[in-house]
Design a protein around this motif. Structure first.
Motif, mmCIF file in Angstrom:
data_model
loop_
_atom_site.group_PDB
_atom_site.id
_atom_site.type_symbol
_atom_site.label_atom_id
_atom_site.label_comp_id
_atom_site.label_asym_id
_atom_site.label_seq_id
_atom_site.Cartn_x
_atom_site.Cartn_y
_atom_site.Cartn_z
ATOM 1 N N GLU A 34 -13.757 -4.244 -30.617
ATOM 2 C CA GLU A 34 -12.517 -3.944 -31.528
ATOM 3 C C GLU A 34 -12.346 -4.575 -32.698
ATOM 4 O O GLU A 34 -11.944 -3.870 -33.606
ATOM 5 N N LEU A 35 -13.147 -5.875 -32.809
ATOM 6 C CA LEU A 35 -13.004 -6.460 -34.059
ATOM 7 C C LEU A 35 -13.837 -5.885 -35.166
ATOM 8 O O LEU A 35 -13.545 -5.928 -36.285
ATOM 9 N N GLY A 36 -14.999 -5.417 -34.464
ATOM 10 C CA GLY A 36 -15.983 -4.989 -35.503
ATOM 11 C C GLY A 36 -16.812 -6.236 -35.932
ATOM 12 O O GLY A 36 -16.955 -7.491 -35.497
ATOM 13 N N ASP A 37 -17.701 -6.085 -37.223
ATOM 14 C CA ASP A 37 -18.532 -6.921 -37.620
ATOM 15 C C ASP A 37 -17.820 -8.370 -37.740
ATOM 16 O O ASP A 37 -16.859 -8.507 -38.820
ATOM 17 N N ILE A 38 -18.419 -9.398 -36.873
ATOM 18 C CA ILE A 38 -17.561 -10.819 -37.266
ATOM 19 C C ILE A 38 -18.373 -11.431 -38.514
ATOM 20 O O ILE A 38 -19.471 -11.283 -38.557
ATOM 21 N N VAL A 39 -17.480 -11.954 -39.361
ATOM 22 C CA VAL A 39 -18.120 -12.498 -40.788
ATOM 23 C C VAL A 39 -18.111 -13.918 -40.836
ATOM 24 O O VAL A 39 -18.687 -14.688 -41.580
ATOM 25 N N PHE A 40 -17.373 -14.743 -39.738
ATOM 26 C CA PHE A 40 -16.808 -15.830 -39.948
ATOM 27 C C PHE A 40 -16.126 -16.474 -38.676
ATOM 28 O O PHE A 40 -15.295 -15.849 -38.232
ATOM 29 N N SER A 58 -10.434 -19.528 -35.016
ATOM 30 C CA SER A 58 -10.347 -18.130 -35.393
ATOM 31 C C SER A 58 -11.511 -17.421 -35.646
ATOM 32 O O SER A 58 -12.493 -18.011 -36.004
ATOM 33 N N GLU A 60 -13.219 -14.181 -38.207
ATOM 34 C CA GLU A 60 -12.827 -13.140 -38.983
ATOM 35 C C GLU A 60 -13.648 -12.259 -38.745
ATOM 36 O O GLU A 60 -14.924 -12.366 -38.743
ATOM 37 N N ALA A 61 -13.257 -10.787 -38.899
ATOM 38 C CA ALA A 61 -13.868 -9.589 -38.909
ATOM 39 C C ALA A 61 -13.792 -9.415 -40.482
ATOM 40 O O ALA A 61 -12.787 -9.945 -41.070
ATOM 41 N N VAL A 62 -14.597 -7.999 -40.717
ATOM 42 C CA VAL A 62 -14.393 -7.824 -42.182
ATOM 43 C C VAL A 62 -12.828 -7.416 -42.586
ATOM 44 O O VAL A 62 -12.425 -7.874 -43.562
ATOM 45 N N LYS A 63 -12.320 -6.765 -41.488
ATOM 46 C CA LYS A 63 -10.832 -6.251 -42.061
ATOM 47 C C LYS A 63 -9.737 -7.451 -41.348
ATOM 48 O O LYS A 63 -8.998 -7.157 -41.959
ATOM 49 N N THR A 64 -10.135 -8.094 -40.422
ATOM 50 C CA THR A 64 -8.985 -8.869 -39.639
ATOM 51 C C THR A 64 -9.359 -10.394 -39.352
ATOM 52 O O THR A 64 -10.514 -10.373 -39.311
ATOM 53 N N VAL A 65 -8.388 -11.015 -39.082
ATOM 54 C CA VAL A 65 -8.647 -12.177 -38.404
ATOM 55 C C VAL A 65 -7.905 -12.414 -36.997
ATOM 56 O O VAL A 65 -6.647 -11.976 -37.032
ATOM 57 N N LYS B 16 -14.193 4.791 -34.978
ATOM 58 C CA LYS B 16 -12.901 4.333 -34.660
ATOM 59 C C LYS B 16 -11.848 4.776 -35.437
ATOM 60 O O LYS B 16 -11.994 4.678 -36.613
ATOM 61 N N GLN B 28 -14.409 3.107 -39.049
ATOM 62 C CA GLN B 28 -15.840 2.599 -39.134
ATOM 63 C C GLN B 28 -16.538 3.535 -38.165
ATOM 64 O O GLN B 28 -16.019 3.882 -37.087
ATOM 65 N N VAL B 32 -19.176 -1.994 -40.283
ATOM 66 C CA VAL B 32 -18.894 -2.149 -41.530
ATOM 67 C C VAL B 32 -20.229 -2.450 -42.542
ATOM 68 O O VAL B 32 -20.674 -1.959 -43.530
ATOM 69 N N LYS B 33 -21.094 -3.623 -42.041
ATOM 70 C CA LYS B 33 -21.996 -4.050 -42.801
ATOM 71 C C LYS B 33 -23.070 -2.966 -42.920
ATOM 72 O O LYS B 33 -23.808 -2.962 -44.290
ATOM 73 N N ARG B 288 -16.044 -22.717 -46.848
ATOM 74 C CA ARG B 288 -16.186 -21.534 -45.704
ATOM 75 C C ARG B 288 -14.593 -21.237 -45.569
ATOM 76 O O ARG B 288 -13.669 -21.712 -45.287
ATOM 77 N N VAL B 290 -12.238 -17.038 -45.238
ATOM 78 C CA VAL B 290 -12.038 -15.818 -45.870
ATOM 79 C C VAL B 290 -10.441 -15.583 -46.448
ATOM 80 O O VAL B 290 -9.557 -15.890 -45.699
ATOM 81 N N ARG B 292 -7.406 -13.492 -47.486
ATOM 82 C CA ARG B 292 -6.624 -12.244 -47.089
ATOM 83 C C ARG B 292 -5.587 -11.829 -48.044
ATOM 84 O O ARG B 292 -4.918 -12.954 -48.677
ATOM 85 N N THR B 312 -12.068 -10.092 -48.712
ATOM 86 C CA THR B 312 -13.030 -9.710 -47.635
ATOM 87 C C THR B 312 -14.341 -10.763 -47.887
ATOM 88 O O THR B 312 -14.560 -11.226 -48.830
ATOM 89 N N MET B 313 -15.190 -10.644 -46.816
ATOM 90 C CA MET B 313 -16.501 -11.199 -46.825
ATOM 91 C C MET B 313 -17.297 -10.013 -47.429
ATOM 92 O O MET B 313 -17.195 -8.791 -46.897
ATOM 93 N N ARG B 342 -3.912 -20.048 -43.729
ATOM 94 C CA ARG B 342 -3.251 -20.819 -42.715
ATOM 95 C C ARG B 342 -2.959 -22.348 -43.135
ATOM 96 O O ARG B 342 -2.198 -22.541 -43.971
#
Lengths: 125, 356
Positions: A34-40, A58, A60-65, B16, B28, B32-33, B288, B290, B292, B312-313, B342
């Protein structure tokens, strides 16, 4: 999708592997898809004692946290620091190399509130 | 929610799907990558049929467009494309778009899907020039073929010499057995690429032909479209620009031409002469994390000095990047700033655009 029988699951889409009074925690195959590529992956609660359902970090995916929630009460013993450099382990091996934290379980009874793999499958269907 | 002609095909490809601007869109496919890198290194295709197509036609079409657009429309020759925006009356932006000169007295506006209804209202309410406004958004599909191999791939489908179509030019061509496809050397990725406007009844056939050449191509979703444009520092309407953001602060001065009279031009000229407070800048995170949209930008003393509008990353740089408005005095390259992520203050710096 794969939900191993030997694991327990939370409604927040985490899996929990119990080994004595230590639990290893990660996110499920469903959650990572659901999250897609996790980046962090951000976990800075190592050494802290947190209540069940408190936020321990937490992802972070590319689009969401998304926040990560404690599935049981306990001390965060260890964070998987391999995720610092390769957070995508959560995508490629969510139940193995993509584990997130180890927790020392304070309230062993809380385990009974977790779902088994069949109940978790029903939850996401 | 509106469906794209190809939505079943996207689902079969494992996309998706999400609601985006009222359209059921693929966000997607493979990830994405991998999609992002495919466009940077090879070639990918986006179904961006949600975009709006509005024709403006009439004897006074040029005068009308000069009045409502920021850029100098008189510079266009038939076959030229121009990036532009509609200023509103209050210093903000109604929409940003591409303007195509199709013929003498006939132009095509390609506008953001989320703004189609609003733009039509705006265009019609300012149409004192008796132009005919013809919204064809529901009749046209748009495929963007982007990446270094795009020209080689598309060349296999047409006799037209695609290398002769210059950047920001377009042509009506016969391609993949389909007549009258408008092919435009434009895109939102910063790579070599083309956008193909095709009637809805022909889009499935075009899509299939694009996947049937000797060159491998992948479908690319909206998520990678966003990371690709952000690495190039391109503004996204609704994030980086909107009805309340100044086009001059957003860095759109280069498409704001004061050799003509247009909506709100006196105010914008005043801004262009230095009367602005903020500046849209590139930001690279040092710590480190991201950044938003809507996260606060602060200085060392915790004072709010700006706001993030996109973040974004970056798949190319493996670094977190962002766009945001910041007070001009903090906008110099390499200035250290902090982003409130946050409960934490993440160290970052102002970076020159584009990032990639």
């Amino acid at each position: 999708m794969n939900f191993p029988n030997e694991l327990k699951y939370s409604k927040d889409h985490e899996w929990i592997k119990i080994d004595g009074d230590v639990a290893t925690v990660g996110i499920t195959e469903f959650a990572q898809t659901e999250l897609g590529d996790i980046v962090f992956v951000d976990v800075d609660t190592e050494g802290e004692v947190l209540e069940k359902e408190e936020v321990f970090g937490s992802v972070e995916a590319v689009k969401t946290v998304s926040d990560l929630f404690m599935p049981v009460t306990g001390e965060v013993l260890e964070f998987n620091h391999n995720l610092d450099e390769t957070p995508e382990l959560i995508n490629t091996d969510p139940y193995g190399a993509g584990w997130i934290i180890k927790v020392s379980i304070s309230e062993i009874n809380e385990i009974n509130d977790l779902l088994d793999s069949k109940e978790y499958k029903e939850l996401i269907d | 929610m509106k469906k794209l002609v190809l939505s079943d095909i996207h689902e079969q490809l494992g996309a998706k799907m999400v609601d985006f601007a009222g359209y059921y869109m693929p966000i997607q496919y493979d990830g994405v990558k991998i999609e992002h890198n495919t466009v940077r290194n090879s070639v990918g295709v986006f179904d961006v049929s949600h975009m709006g197509e509005v024709f403006v036609e009439g004897e006074k079409a040029l005068d009308f467009l000069q009045y409502i657009c920021s850029n100098d429309v008189s510079k266009l020759k038939i076959g030229d494309v121009q990036y532009s925006y509609f200023p509103n009356n209050d210093g903000g932006i109604v929409d940003d778009f591409l303007l195509y000169m199709v013929d003498v007295n006939k132009y095509l506006l390609v506008i953001n899907a989320s703004n189609i209804d609003k733009d039509l209202k705006w265009i019609n309410s300012n149409n004192k020039y008796n132009c005919e406004i013809n919204n064809q958004s529901d009749n046209y599909s748009l495929l963007a073929v982007q990446g270094p191999k795009s020209i080689e791939l598309l060349q296999q489908l047409t006799k037209e010499k695609l290398s002769e179509i210059k950047y920001y030019n377009f042509k009506k061509v016969h391609i993949a057995g389909i007549e009258d496809v408008l092919i435009s050397r434009t895109g939102y990725t910063g790579e070599l690429g083309f956008e193909l406007y095709v009637r809805n009844e022909d889009v499935e056939s075009l899509w299939k032909s694009i996947f049937n050449t000797e060159i491998e191509i992948k479908p690319i979703g909206l998520a990678a479209r966003d990371t690709l444009r952000l690495e190039k520092g391109y503004c996204l309407y609704g994030n980086d620009i909107n009805e309340r953001t100044s086009p001059i602060e957003a860095g759109l001065g280069w498409v704001t031409k004061f050799n003509k009279n247009f909506i709100n031009c006196d105010n914008l000229k005043d801004q262009k002469n230095g009367n602005t407070v903020n500046k849209l800048v590139g930001i690279e995170l040092i710590d480190r994390g991201v950044a938003r949209k809507d996260y606060d930008i602060i200085d060392e003393q915790n004072n709010i000095i700006g706001i993030v509008t996109s973040g974004t990353m970056s798949p190319t740089l493996s670094k977190a990047i962002a766009l945001g408005y910041i007070k001009k005095e903090f906008s110099k390259i390499e200035t250290i700033i902090y982003i409130k992520v946050r409960n934490k203050n993440i160290k970052a710096k102002i970076t020159k655009l584009p990032f990639v």
